[in-house]
Write an enzyme that holds these catalytic residues in place. Structure first.
Site, mmCIF file in Angstrom:
data_model
loop_
_atom_site.group_PDB
_atom_site.id
_atom_site.type_symbol
_atom_site.label_atom_id
_atom_site.label_comp_id
_atom_site.label_asym_id
_atom_site.label_seq_id
_atom_site.Cartn_x
_atom_site.Cartn_y
_atom_site.Cartn_z
ATOM 1 N N ASP A 1 3.761 20.006 52.540
ATOM 2 C CA ASP A 1 3.692 19.765 51.089
ATOM 3 C C ASP A 1 3.907 18.314 50.693
ATOM 4 O OD1 ASP A 1 6.403 19.820 51.855
ATOM 5 O OD2 ASP A 1 7.013 20.310 49.822
ATOM 6 N N GLU A 2 3.782 17.388 51.639
ATOM 7 C CA GLU A 2 4.073 15.996 51.295
ATOM 8 C C GLU A 2 3.276 15.061 52.200
ATOM 9 O OE1 GLU A 2 8.053 13.309 50.363
ATOM 10 O OE2 GLU A 2 8.213 15.084 51.638
#
Length: 347
Positions: free
Chosen positions: A94-95
């Site tokens: 998610d990053e």
């Protein structure tokens, strides 16, 4: 992404929206993998023991993780990133860091690109993301955490040093809890305090990473975005609802973990030479056992066989087991291998 796993669950299950949600674990045991913002108000966060999380938030709703769903959403987000630049360095599902100095749409403004990406993520996935924009990785990461959820923060060169100077030392990306506590004991409480220390002193107290601390206290970070960052290990672990005491139960769990690791290795086109088994007992005592081979392996059967032998060596766990994990390392990726040929040996 904002509270990624929990946000996906709230998106897919409307009855969870607006409620405190923890992904992973249960009221009795386990560890929280992700917490919704409603849960975070009660002090619930990732890596927190589920039992403590339930005490802090009695109305907390525990949800089983669906990693295959999170991975699918992550791929959607990654495709959006690559439509703007090929210089994408994932940090997790998610990053990621993006270098948009030169980009595929010819846009001179990183801020406009970041806002476009946020809008496209919301349109495609129904989820929100927070973006940080600056002239180096440290500052961009710092900015991305300053206005969550659904935030956008720009740190320009003329403001960077002042922002870093006023930052609490435990908010610095790359400075963990133990290091922050040591710094605080030395009187280093803010970025301004850190900047007062010489590079020699920081290296003497913290090793070679002290050079990194010296630079970031001055808002300097020369690390490039690395689109092909190589993973050094691949692993999987599970905390069980009930402690395991029988060898059959432990081996059954190890087989499942070995299959998960083998699937990840196949996806990454990697082989390994080292297997490590992690064992956590009922009293949270941790034990690891590891073995390295001369030859490479990648199959679930090979990983399981080595893990099984490690579990039995020097002896089976003598106490109830609450967690088992398998990790492989000494990785070799397919693109790194040199082509060879079969020798013909005369007998």
């Amino acid at each position: 992404m904002d509270a990624f796993f929990a946000s996906v669950e709230q998106r897919d299950h409307p009855e969870l929206r607006g409620k405190p949600v923890a992904v992973g674990g249960s009221r009795e045991r386990g560890v929280v993998a992700a917490a919704s913002y409603e849960a975070r108000r009660f002090g619930v966060h990732s890596a927190l023991a589920s039992k403590i999380a339930a005490q802090r938030c009695p109305q907390l709703i525990f949800v089983k993780p669906r990693f295959e769903v999170y991975s699918a959403v992550s791929r959607q987000i990654r495709e959006i990133f690559f439509s703007y630049t090929d210089l994408v360095e994932p940090l997790s599902l998610d990053e990621a860091y993006l270098d948009v100095t030169e980009n595929k749409i010819g846009m001179p403004s990183a801020s406009i690109i970041a806002k476009e990406i946020k809008a496209r993520i919301a349109e495609v996935t129904g989820l929100t993301a927070s973006a940080g924009v600056s002239y180096n990785k440290f500052l961009a990461k710092l900015a991305s955490d300053m206005d969550k959820p659904n935030g956008f923060t720009l740190i320009t060169p003329d403001k960077a040093e002042a922002i870093v100077a006023g930052l609490s030392i435990d908010k610095f990306h790359g400075i963990g809890k133990v290091t922050a506590a040591k710094m605080q004991s030395m009187g280093i409480v803010t970025g301004a305090d850190l900047r007062q220390r010489s590079e020699e002193e920081l290296v003497r107290n913290f090793g070679k990473v002290g050079r990194y601390y010296y630079r970031i206290s001055r808002a300097q970070d020369e690390r490039e975005v690395q689109p092909h960052r190589i993973r050094k290990s691949i692993g999987s672990e599970r905390t069980f609802d009930a402690d395991l005491t029988e060898e059959y139960d432990m081996l059954e769990r190890l087989q499942y973990l070995a299959e998960e690791v083998a699937q990840d290795m196949a996806r990454l086109k990697a082989t390994a030479k080292t297997v490590t088994v992690k064992i956590k007992y009922f009293d949270f005592t941790l034990n690891t056992r590891s073995k390295t081979y001369l030859s490479e392996f990648s199959s679930a059967d090979a990983i399981f066989t080595i893990a099984r032998d490690l579990l039995r060596t020097p002896q089976l766990p003598a106490y109830p087991v609450r967690l088992l994990g398998i990790a492989v390392s000494s990785l070799l990726y397919q693109h790194d291998k040199q082509e060879g040929y079969q020798l013909t040996i005369e007998f």
